[in-house]
Design an enzyme around this catalytic site. Sequence first.
Site, PDB file in Angstrom:
ATOM      1  N   SER A   1       1.907  -3.690  -4.173  1.00  0.00           N
ATOM      2  CA  SER A   1       1.385  -3.628  -5.529  1.00  0.00           C
ATOM      3  C   SER A   1       1.866  -2.341  -6.181  1.00  0.00           C
ATOM      4  CB  SER A   1      -0.151  -3.670  -5.536  1.00  0.00           C
ATOM      5  OG  SER A   1      -0.665  -2.412  -5.225  1.00  0.00           O
TER       6      SER A   1
ATOM      7  N   ARG B   1      -2.269   4.869   7.974  1.00  0.00           N
ATOM      8  CA  ARG B   1      -1.417   4.554   6.819  1.00  0.00           C
ATOM      9  C   ARG B   1      -0.257   5.538   6.689  1.00  0.00           C
ATOM     10  NH1 ARG B   1      -1.703   5.255   0.631  1.00  0.00           N
ATOM     11  NH2 ARG B   1      -0.826   3.308  -0.189  1.00  0.00           N
TER      12      ARG B   1
ATOM     13  N   ILE C   1       4.321   0.625  -1.183  1.00  0.00           N
ATOM     14  CA  ILE C   1       3.190   0.258  -0.343  1.00  0.00           C
ATOM     15  C   ILE C   1       1.966   0.202  -1.245  1.00  0.00           C
ATOM     16  CG2 ILE C   1       2.848   2.689   0.291  1.00  0.00           C
ATOM     17  CD1 ILE C   1       1.637   1.789   2.910  1.00  0.00           C
ATOM     18  N   SER C   2       1.160  -0.852  -1.107  1.00  0.00           N
ATOM     19  CA  SER C   2       0.025  -1.036  -2.001  1.00  0.00           C
ATOM     20  C   SER C   2      -1.055   0.004  -1.777  1.00  0.00           C
ATOM     21  CB  SER C   2      -0.577  -2.431  -1.803  1.00  0.00           C
ATOM     22  OG  SER C   2       0.276  -3.416  -2.306  1.00  0.00           O
ATOM     23  N   SER C   3      -1.909   0.142  -2.774  1.00  0.00           N
ATOM     24  CA  SER C   3      -3.040   1.052  -2.643  1.00  0.00           C
ATOM     25  C   SER C   3      -3.979   0.543  -1.555  1.00  0.00           C
ATOM     26  CB  SER C   3      -3.784   1.165  -3.967  1.00  0.00           C
ATOM     27  OG  SER C   3      -4.503  -0.027  -4.228  1.00  0.00           O
TER      28      SER C   3
END
Length: 409
Positions: free
Chosen positions: A3, A63, A89-91
């Site tokens: 996202s 992460r 990389i998405s939140s």
Amino acid sequence: MRSLHSVAVICLCWAVGASVPPSVQAQTAAAFQQARQRMVDEDVAGAGVKNERVLRSMRETPRHEFVPLPHRKNAYFDMALPIGEGQTISSPFIVAYMTEALDPQPTDRVLEIGTGSGYQAAVLSPLVAEVYTIEIVPQLGQNAARTLKRLGYRNVFTRIGDGFLGWPEHAPFDKIIVTCSPEDVPQPLVDQLKEGGRMVIPVGQRYQQTLYVLKKSQGSLQREALQPTLFVPMTGAAEAKRQVQPDPASPSLVNGNFEESFGDPPMPAGWYYLRQARLADEDAAEGKNCLVFENSTPGRGSHALQGLAIDGRKVAAVEVSLRVRARNVLPEPGSRQWPSLVVTFYDEQRATLGQGAVGPWQGTFPWERRTARIEVPPKAREAIVRIGLFGCTGELAYDDLSLRPIAKR
């Protein structure tokens, strides 16, 4: 997972280098662990994710291992980060939110479309029996496979290929999660979803998408809209089938007067990742609705976002206009974030180029018209507009937002 959600932050931690002494590495590992717990408490559980299994996996998944070294200092902020090849990389909130919506069970076989960094697959790994994940960008897929193997995720299987086509050799799947956005749901994925199975997928136009949970019943899909969202597009066959393309020479805001809404409670169409915000039909500057941000906890996120295409080769500047009202708005002590409208520009690799703003605001005042001309960097290809209190307290209302491009001569 990819996202585009990103929130301005102050960097509070730092990256681990190969030559760092073991004692310092241990200290940094502890700092990462502490930051990860804070992230889950404040940005994941604090934003509404309740599934205890999902929260546990978010607390245990490193992460920072899935983030390139230059960005590891930001790994535990609720923001998207570049991972190379023009992808992100998405939140953490979006990863957890989509995982919760998928309802992962210990016996599930899950297909993920869009491996990206491998982080979403890693979060799913302890929650299900097997994860099959496909990445269309070879370099990203290879990097993710190495990271997942190094970290010991033995029930995750990776593949380089076009996710539009799925992974028929291992179908049917109990669950499918799609972390990039097609214009419509790919039929091969429908075919590969088990009867009674569930799919979580963002669908829609390039900058106007809705995140859906789909349930397969008697061969057809039942759709439930979850929230507006913003993901990078599904490339390959999905992009070739796209009917509506953005116009980067004529950027504009969607639903800037907040009159269009959906859901219960109602959310404004076209705006994503709302925090501490509500549609209000009282005391609007014009029309029926305005968007009100309310926050009583200093440092707690309070914002809404909207993305758009913009070509800095064709657009010299944008003229931004809005109406704003404040009640007891106070800045967070020591913070660099002030209530305002911020436009952040990104290049074709989605690296940040700079930003401009209207504001900031504080105190109490009635509805006022504010305008500003914001220069567009020549390398800009995308932008995200952010509104809200950010980390400040009080009440701030927005209405009648517009963005008008000024063409280059």
